[in-house]
Design a protein around this motif. Structure first.
Motif, PDB file in Angstrom:
ATOM      1  N   UNK A 194       0.853  -1.191   0.000  1.00 55.64           N
ATOM      2  CA  UNK A 194       0.000   0.000   0.000  1.00 55.64           C
ATOM      3  C   UNK A 194       0.889   1.241   0.000  1.00 55.64           C
ATOM      4  N   UNK A 195       0.726   2.085  -1.016  1.00 54.61           N
ATOM      5  CA  UNK A 195       1.511   3.325  -1.080  1.00 54.61           C
ATOM      6  C   UNK A 195       0.893   4.355  -0.131  1.00 54.61           C
ATOM      7  N   UNK A 196       1.664   4.874   0.823  1.00 52.40           N
ATOM      8  CA  UNK A 196       1.094   5.821   1.777  1.00 52.40           C
ATOM      9  C   UNK A 196       0.733   7.168   1.143  1.00 52.40           C
ATOM     10  N   UNK A 197       1.530   7.635   0.151  1.00 50.95           N
ATOM     11  CA  UNK A 197       1.267   8.896  -0.553  1.00 50.95           C
ATOM     12  C   UNK A 197       1.177  10.105   0.372  1.00 50.95           C
ATOM     13  N   UNK A 198       1.586   9.958   1.607  1.00 48.93           N
ATOM     14  CA  UNK A 198       1.509  11.046   2.579  1.00 48.93           C
ATOM     15  C   UNK A 198       2.332  10.650   3.786  1.00 48.93           C
ATOM     16  N   UNK A 199       3.083  11.597   4.349  1.00 49.53           N
ATOM     17  CA  UNK A 199       3.857  11.259   5.542  1.00 49.53           C
ATOM     18  C   UNK A 199       2.944  11.038   6.739  1.00 49.53           C
ATOM     19  N   UNK A 200       1.836  11.768   6.810  1.00 49.37           N
ATOM     20  CA  UNK A 200       0.871  11.558   7.880  1.00 49.37           C
ATOM     21  C   UNK A 200       0.332  10.126   7.830  1.00 49.37           C
ATOM     22  N   UNK A 201      -0.033   9.682   6.620  1.00 49.29           N
ATOM     23  CA  UNK A 201      -0.575   8.328   6.455  1.00 49.29           C
ATOM     24  C   UNK A 201       0.504   7.293   6.751  1.00 49.29           C
ATOM     25  N   UNK A 213       7.498  14.268   2.720  1.00 48.88           N
ATOM     26  CA  UNK A 213       8.438  15.350   2.461  1.00 48.88           C
ATOM     27  C   UNK A 213       9.374  15.603   3.636  1.00 48.88           C
ATOM     28  N   UNK A 214       8.808  15.848   4.818  1.00 52.62           N
ATOM     29  CA  UNK A 214       9.619  16.428   5.885  1.00 52.62           C
ATOM     30  C   UNK A 214      10.624  15.468   6.513  1.00 52.62           C
ATOM     31  N   UNK A 215      10.531  14.175   6.200  1.00 49.59           N
ATOM     32  CA  UNK A 215      11.539  13.244   6.711  1.00 49.59           C
ATOM     33  C   UNK A 215      12.564  12.870   5.648  1.00 49.59           C
ATOM     34  N   UNK A 216      12.508  13.515   4.482  1.00 47.01           N
ATOM     35  CA  UNK A 216      13.442  13.222   3.402  1.00 47.01           C
ATOM     36  C   UNK A 216      14.390  14.400   3.206  1.00 47.01           C
ATOM     37  N   UNK A 217      15.625  14.098   2.842  1.00 44.12           N
ATOM     38  CA  UNK A 217      16.591  15.170   2.623  1.00 44.12           C
ATOM     39  C   UNK A 217      16.360  15.800   1.246  1.00 44.12           C
ATOM     40  N   UNK A 218      16.650  17.095   1.100  1.00 41.59           N
ATOM     41  CA  UNK A 218      17.252  17.984   2.087  1.00 41.59           C
ATOM     42  C   UNK A 218      16.264  18.682   3.021  1.00 41.59           C
ATOM     43  N   UNK A 246      14.406  17.673   5.384  1.00 36.87           N
ATOM     44  CA  UNK A 246      14.470  17.277   6.793  1.00 36.87           C
ATOM     45  C   UNK A 246      15.565  18.047   7.546  1.00 36.87           C
ATOM     46  N   UNK A 247      16.765  18.077   7.018  1.00 42.76           N
ATOM     47  CA  UNK A 247      17.866  18.733   7.734  1.00 42.76           C
ATOM     48  C   UNK A 247      17.618  20.235   7.853  1.00 42.76           C
ATOM     49  N   UNK A 248      16.975  20.834   6.845  1.00 47.91           N
ATOM     50  CA  UNK A 248      16.661  22.262   6.909  1.00 47.91           C
ATOM     51  C   UNK A 248      15.626  22.527   8.001  1.00 47.91           C
ATOM     52  N   UNK A 249      14.609  21.678   8.094  1.00 45.26           N
ATOM     53  CA  UNK A 249      13.578  21.846   9.120  1.00 45.26           C
ATOM     54  C   UNK A 249      14.167  21.664  10.515  1.00 45.26           C
ATOM     55  N   UNK A 250      14.972  20.607  10.708  1.00 44.67           N
ATOM     56  CA  UNK A 250      15.516  20.333  12.050  1.00 44.67           C
ATOM     57  C   UNK A 250      16.383  21.490  12.541  1.00 44.67           C
ATOM     58  N   UNK A 251      17.224  22.021  11.649  1.00 42.06           N
ATOM     59  CA  UNK A 251      18.095  23.119  12.075  1.00 42.06           C
ATOM     60  C   UNK A 251      17.338  24.442  12.157  1.00 42.06           C
TER      61      UNK A 251
END
Length: 418
Positions: free
Chosen positions: A320-327, A387-392, A394-399
Motif C-alpha cells: 500500500x503506497x502511503x502517498x503522505x507522511x501523515x498516512x 516530504x519532511x523526513x526526506x533530505x534535504x 528534513x535537515x533544513x527543518x531540524x536546524x
C-alpha cells in the motif's frame, strides 16, 4: 571543526542523490550516518561542559519522547527488525541527533546567516539544474532514473523535473520551502543589493517548484505565507496578503488563465476536488482505515514505503503506497503513534511561533519568521507527500527548529545578512 563538518553535512544532503546517480556503486546514504558520528565525537571532545546546558529545552525533550516511542515500536511484531532500524533512522534518530548537535554547536548569529546562505545557494543550484533538465535535457544517468520512474515523472509527455533530489515531489516541496524563505528574508531591513539577490533567489526557486509538477507544494507557500504575515504583526499586510492569496487561489480554481502553460495547468489541478489522483488517495485511505482499526499501534516502522518493499514484502501494508507522511506514520505507528507525532509537531511549531512573536530585533525577527514559515509549509505539505523526513527538507527543518529555539541566546557579531 565541528561547525565545518556540520555545514558539510548540510550541503551533502542537497547533493546526495546527484552523487549517487552520477557515480553510484556505494551506499552514499551512510555518509550521513558517518558524518553525524564524526560531529558527535568532535563535539564531545571539544565542547565545554557549560555549552551542553543548551540541551535543556523542550525541543530536545519532545524529540527524545518521539525517539523513545520509535524504539519501543521495535517490539511491534508487524515489521522486521531490519525494516524497523532502517526506517527509524530518518523518522526519529536523525531529527533527534541533528537537533542535539545543533543546540550544542551553533551559538552565533553568524552561524545562522551561514546556514541560511548555504541552503539558499544549494537550493538555487538545484533549481538551475532543474531548468537545465527541462530545456537542455537530463544527463545519461538521469535518463536511467526517468526510465525506471516514467509513470510518475513523465506525465502526458511532460517531464516532472527532479534535479539533484530523490524525486520530483521532494524537489518541488523543497524549492517552495526555500523560495518562500528567500522572499521573506528580502523583506528585512538589509542592504538593497542583498534584497535584490534574495528576491532573485526566491523567484528561481519558485520557478523550480513550478517545473517539478508537484501540486501540493503550492500549499507550502500558502500556509507558510499566512504564518509569516501573522507573525509579522502587520495587520495591513495580513489583510492585503490574505486577499492576494485568496485571489490567486480563486484564479486557479475558477478560471482557465494560463492553461496553455503545462506547469500552471498541472498546478491548477491541485484545486480540483474531482481530481482522479486525489480521489484515489482518499479511497485508499478509507480502505486503510478498516484495516488499521485493529492496529492502534500500527504495524511498526519499516512496514511500508521503500523499506516495506525491501524487508517486509510479505505484509499487506508493504503493498500500500502511503502517498503522505501523515498516512505513513499512521500505518507504522497506528492512531496512538500518529497522535503523539502530530502533537509533538504542533507543539514545536506553536512554541516556535511564540518565540518569534516576542523577538524585538527587526532583522533577527524576519530571519526567524522565514524559518518558522518554512517549517509550517513543509509540515502541511507532508499531508500530501512524504516530504519532511526526506533530505534535504528534513535537515533544513531540524536546524530551523534549532535556530528558532536558540534565537534569544544567539551571539551578535560579524553577521552577513544585514
Amino acid at each position: 571543526m565541528k561547525r565545518f563538518l556540520y555545514f558539510f553535512l548540510i550541503a551533502y544532503c542537497f547533493f546526495l542523490f546527484l552523487v549517487s546517480r552520477e557515480i553510484g556503486g556505494l551506499p552514499y546514504g551512510l555518509i550521513i550516518d558517518i558524518s553525524f558520528v564524526l560531529i558527535l565525537i568532535t563535539a564531545l571532545a571539544t565542547t565545554p561542559k557549560e555549552d551542553w546546558n543548551g540541551l535543556n529545552v523542550s525541543l530536545f525533550y519532545t524529540l527524545l519522547l518521539w525517539l523513545l516511542v520509535s524504539l519501543f515500536e521495535g517490539f511491534n511484531p508487524g515489521s522486521s527488525s531490519l525494516g524497523w532500524i532502517n526506517e527509524i533512522r530518518s523518522t526519529a534518530i536523525y531529527p533527534f541527533v541533528a537537533v542535539l548537535l545543533g543546540l550544542v554547536i551553533f551559538r552565533t548569529r553568524r552561524d545562522l546567516d551561514l546556514f541560511l546562505i548555504l541552503v539558499m545557494v544549494c537550493s538555487t543550484l538545484a533549481s538551475l539544474n532543474g531548468i537545465k533538465q527541462l530545456y537542455l535535457g537530463p544527463s545519461d544517468n538521469e535518463r536511467k532514473f526517468l526510465l525506471e520512474n516514467a509513470s510518475t515523472h513523465l506525465l502526458w509527455g511532460h517531464l516532472r523535473v527532479f534535479s539533484f533530489y530523490s524525486d520530483a515531489g521532494q524537489f518541488g516541496a523543497s524549492q517552495a520551502h526555500i523560495g518562500l524563505m528567500a522572499i521573506i528574508l528580502s523583506l528585512a531591513p538589509i542592504k538593497t543589493w542583498k534584497r535584490i539577490l534574495l528576491l532573485l533567489c526566491g523567484a528561481i526557486n519558485i520557478y523550480g517548484m513550478l517545473i517539478s509538477g508537484t501540486r501540493g507544494a503550492l500549499f507550502a507557500i500558502v500556509i507558510g505565507g499566512f504564518v509569516a504575515i501573522a507573525l509579522g504583526k502587520n495587520y495591513k499586510a495580513l489583510l492585503c496578503g490574505g486577499f492576494l492569496v485568496i485571489a490567486l487561489l480563486g484564479v486557479l480554481k475558477f478560471t482557465t488563465i494560463g492553461d496553455s502553460n503545462y506547469q500552471i495547468y498541472r498546478l491548477r489541478t491541485a484545486m480540483n476536488p474531482e481530481d482522479p489522483s486525489l480521489n484515489l488517495r482518499l479511497s485508499n485511505q478509507r480502505n486503510l482505515a478498516l484495516y488499521m482499526h485493529d492496529y492502534p499501534f500500527g504495524n511498526g516502522p519499516g512496514v511500508t514505503g521503500y523499506y516495506g518493499k525491501l524487508y517486509n514484502g510479505d505484509k499487506y501494508l508493504s503493498r500500500v503506497e502511503p502517498d503522505s507522511y501523515f498516512v505513513k506514520i499512521w500505518m507504522m505507528y497506528g492512531v496512538v503513534g500518529l497522535t503523539i507525532w502530530f502533537s509533538v509537531m504542533m507543539y514545536i511549531l506553536g512554541s516556535c511561533c511564540g518565540m518569534v512573536w516576542q523577538i524585538e530585533d527587526k532583522v533577527l525577527k524576519v530571519k526567524m519568521i522565514a524559518l518558522t514559515a518554512g517549517c509550517a509549509g513543509i509540515l502541511f505539505c507532508s499531508y500530501g507527500n512524504e516530504v519532511m523526513n526526506l533530505i534535504p527538507s528534513s535537515i533544513v527543518v531540524y536546524l530551523s527548529w534549532v535556530f528558532i529555539y536558540k534565537s534569544p541566546l544567539l551571539i551578535p557579531g560579524k553577521e552577513i545578512l544585514t
